[in-house]
Design a protein around this motif. Sequence first.
Motif, PDB file in Angstrom:
ATOM      1  N   PHE A 176      14.587  18.386  -6.278  1.00 47.49           N
ATOM      2  CA  PHE A 176      15.366  19.182  -7.224  1.00 47.49           C
ATOM      3  C   PHE A 176      16.516  19.888  -6.542  1.00 47.49           C
ATOM      4  O   PHE A 176      16.359  20.451  -5.455  1.00 47.49           O
ATOM      5  CB  PHE A 176      14.464  20.213  -7.911  1.00 47.49           C
ATOM      6  CG  PHE A 176      15.021  20.753  -9.195  1.00 47.49           C
ATOM      7  CD1 PHE A 176      14.880  20.038 -10.375  1.00 47.49           C
ATOM      8  CD2 PHE A 176      15.681  21.971  -9.228  1.00 47.49           C
ATOM      9  CE1 PHE A 176      15.400  20.529 -11.573  1.00 47.49           C
ATOM     10  CE2 PHE A 176      16.201  22.465 -10.416  1.00 47.49           C
ATOM     11  CZ  PHE A 176      16.056  21.742 -11.592  1.00 47.49           C
ATOM     12  N   ARG A 177      17.672  19.861  -7.196  1.00 52.54           N
ATOM     13  CA  ARG A 177      18.853  20.550  -6.677  1.00 52.54           C
ATOM     14  C   ARG A 177      18.934  21.946  -7.294  1.00 52.54           C
ATOM     15  O   ARG A 177      19.043  22.098  -8.507  1.00 52.54           O
ATOM     16  CB  ARG A 177      20.121  19.753  -7.016  1.00 52.54           C
ATOM     17  CG  ARG A 177      21.414  20.403  -6.499  1.00 52.54           C
ATOM     18  CD  ARG A 177      22.049  21.332  -7.503  1.00 52.54           C
ATOM     19  NE  ARG A 177      23.259  21.968  -7.001  1.00 52.54           N
ATOM     20  CZ  ARG A 177      23.813  23.051  -7.521  1.00 52.54           C
ATOM     21  NH1 ARG A 177      23.265  23.632  -8.559  1.00 52.54           N
ATOM     22  NH2 ARG A 177      24.919  23.555  -6.989  1.00 52.54           N
ATOM     23  N   GLY A 183      16.049  28.207  -5.179  1.00 52.79           N
ATOM     24  CA  GLY A 183      15.569  27.079  -4.396  1.00 52.79           C
ATOM     25  C   GLY A 183      14.353  27.428  -3.567  1.00 52.79           C
ATOM     26  O   GLY A 183      13.420  26.623  -3.425  1.00 52.79           O
ATOM     27  N   GLU A 184      14.341  28.647  -3.019  1.00 52.86           N
ATOM     28  CA  GLU A 184      13.176  29.073  -2.244  1.00 52.86           C
ATOM     29  C   GLU A 184      11.938  29.178  -3.124  1.00 52.86           C
ATOM     30  O   GLU A 184      10.822  28.857  -2.689  1.00 52.86           O
ATOM     31  CB  GLU A 184      13.460  30.419  -1.580  1.00 52.86           C
ATOM     32  CG  GLU A 184      14.557  30.384  -0.524  1.00 52.86           C
ATOM     33  CD  GLU A 184      14.702  31.710   0.188  1.00 52.86           C
ATOM     34  OE1 GLU A 184      13.759  32.099   0.895  1.00 52.86           O
ATOM     35  OE2 GLU A 184      15.751  32.362   0.023  1.00 52.86           O
ATOM     36  N   VAL A 185      12.130  29.607  -4.365  1.00 55.63           N
ATOM     37  CA  VAL A 185      11.001  29.705  -5.293  1.00 55.63           C
ATOM     38  C   VAL A 185      10.403  28.330  -5.561  1.00 55.63           C
ATOM     39  O   VAL A 185       9.182  28.128  -5.462  1.00 55.63           O
ATOM     40  CB  VAL A 185      11.448  30.370  -6.613  1.00 55.63           C
ATOM     41  CG1 VAL A 185      10.374  30.208  -7.693  1.00 55.63           C
ATOM     42  CG2 VAL A 185      11.756  31.840  -6.382  1.00 55.63           C
ATOM     43  N   LEU A 186      11.251  27.365  -5.888  1.00 49.78           N
ATOM     44  CA  LEU A 186      10.720  26.033  -6.180  1.00 49.78           C
ATOM     45  C   LEU A 186      10.111  25.390  -4.943  1.00 49.78           C
ATOM     46  O   LEU A 186       9.158  24.609  -5.051  1.00 49.78           O
ATOM     47  CB  LEU A 186      11.815  25.143  -6.774  1.00 49.78           C
ATOM     48  CG  LEU A 186      12.319  25.531  -8.159  1.00 49.78           C
ATOM     49  CD1 LEU A 186      13.144  24.393  -8.768  1.00 49.78           C
ATOM     50  CD2 LEU A 186      11.176  25.908  -9.106  1.00 49.78           C
ATOM     51  N   SER A 192      10.785  19.578  -3.342  1.00 46.51           N
ATOM     52  CA  SER A 192      11.679  19.261  -2.234  1.00 46.51           C
ATOM     53  C   SER A 192      13.085  19.641  -2.693  1.00 46.51           C
ATOM     54  O   SER A 192      13.710  18.929  -3.480  1.00 46.51           O
ATOM     55  CB  SER A 192      11.610  17.768  -1.896  1.00 46.51           C
ATOM     56  OG  SER A 192      12.576  17.424  -0.925  1.00 46.51           O
ATOM     57  N   VAL A 193      13.559  20.791  -2.214  1.00 44.65           N
ATOM     58  CA  VAL A 193      14.781  21.384  -2.748  1.00 44.65           C
ATOM     59  C   VAL A 193      15.998  20.956  -1.936  1.00 44.65           C
ATOM     60  O   VAL A 193      15.967  20.921  -0.706  1.00 44.65           O
ATOM     61  CB  VAL A 193      14.663  22.925  -2.756  1.00 44.65           C
ATOM     62  CG1 VAL A 193      16.003  23.575  -3.090  1.00 44.65           C
ATOM     63  CG2 VAL A 193      13.600  23.352  -3.764  1.00 44.65           C
ATOM     64  N   GLY A 208      18.974   8.648  -8.186  1.00 42.25           N
ATOM     65  CA  GLY A 208      17.564   8.918  -7.940  1.00 42.25           C
ATOM     66  C   GLY A 208      17.320   9.704  -6.666  1.00 42.25           C
ATOM     67  O   GLY A 208      16.170   9.947  -6.300  1.00 42.25           O
ATOM     68  N   ALA A 209      18.395  10.123  -5.992  1.00 46.59           N
ATOM     69  CA  ALA A 209      18.225  10.947  -4.792  1.00 46.59           C
ATOM     70  C   ALA A 209      17.575  12.278  -5.136  1.00 46.59           C
ATOM     71  O   ALA A 209      16.900  12.889  -4.302  1.00 46.59           O
ATOM     72  CB  ALA A 209      19.578  11.178  -4.120  1.00 46.59           C
ATOM     73  N   ILE A 210      17.770  12.744  -6.368  1.00 40.78           N
ATOM     74  CA  ILE A 210      17.067  13.919  -6.870  1.00 40.78           C
ATOM     75  C   ILE A 210      16.456  13.575  -8.225  1.00 40.78           C
ATOM     76  O   ILE A 210      16.924  12.690  -8.928  1.00 40.78           O
ATOM     77  CB  ILE A 210      17.997  15.151  -7.001  1.00 40.78           C
ATOM     78  CG1 ILE A 210      19.221  14.843  -7.882  1.00 40.78           C
ATOM     79  CG2 ILE A 210      18.425  15.645  -5.634  1.00 40.78           C
ATOM     80  CD1 ILE A 210      20.122  16.042  -8.115  1.00 40.78           C
TER      81      ILE A 210
END
Length: 361
Positions: A176-177, A183-186, A192-193, A208-210
């Motif tokens: 996930f972007r 981002g730290e939360v996810l 994988s941020v 599909g990279a994210i």
Amino acid sequence: MDRRSFLRKSAMGGTAAAAGALAAPAYAQGRRTLTMVTTWSRGLAGVHDSAQYIADRITAATDGQLTIDLKAAGELVGAFEAFDAVTSGQADMYHAADYYFVGQHPAYPFYSSVPFGMTALELNTWYYHGGGQELHDELGQIFGLKSFLAGNTGSQTGGWYRNEINSPEDFQGLKFRIPGQGGEVLSRLGASVQNLPGGEVYQALSSGAIDGTDWIGPWADEAAGFQEITKIYYPAGFAEPGPGLSLATNREVFDSLPQSHQTVIEQVAAAANIWTWTLFQSNNAAALQRLQSSGVQLLEFPESVWEAFGRASDEVQQQYMSDELYKRVYDSYMASMADSADWVGRSEDTYQAQRNRILGN
């Protein structure tokens, strides 16, 4: 982390660090040109418009005595090199969301957005009348910057996903972007941020990279074309309830300007703050209707996911409390947010609920 370590990191980090002294400002017959770099690719809806608004208004307000040469991301430096470019003197100013620079100092996200943080109204209240601007200036002094809020996107969304999110476990292994503390939360939920510049997100999602991405809101997201890739959209998110944008000028450059030009920069930044916020608000509703008409599903995260967001958000924010400046910014921010929420909850929220009930909205 102490201030000297931050200064060393800023001086050594990024490609801009190769510039050992401030770049000489451009002069021509008494006129001066300052180079503005941004974290936005040219043409990104709303955010690039905000930077262009600032460049045009400063130039116009000074009758061309101070001209801003806008360089979009990649035209002089990469999107995430904007901070180092300005601190080193390779460029004179940047326009950006300061949460991109959490690596320079953990307090920077408060001037963009933190999870379960301020709405645009609350951020402006804190910034202009609750001590936020003074703390922003103190933070900027560490890196030789003079900073101002200079835009807001309004409430951002929970993002686009290839598959529905039905439980916190669905974030395990999800690519996930999302930037900043969000981002730290996810990451704490197993995702994988990746923190990609806006101009790179469409290709990453398409290839599909994210597996999903946040961006801004219906208008900017539609312009980016994410609905061409997936139809699963979460309009409400936890990470960015009212992200601010910042204009930061190299402090030596700023101090070298006449007082009148310093005032123009400050006042244009404040004007851009309101102009950008209302630009997004004026476009989002119609864009959301178009997205729905194209088959986009508007979903809500279940309560178990919201609760997981909340627990992880608190863990992320608490980890930086050993930094003295971070804690002062955090305490000031949270106190102002509590005051704003109490008043707005008793006034505007109640009014809007009754208005919607009576008018059937």
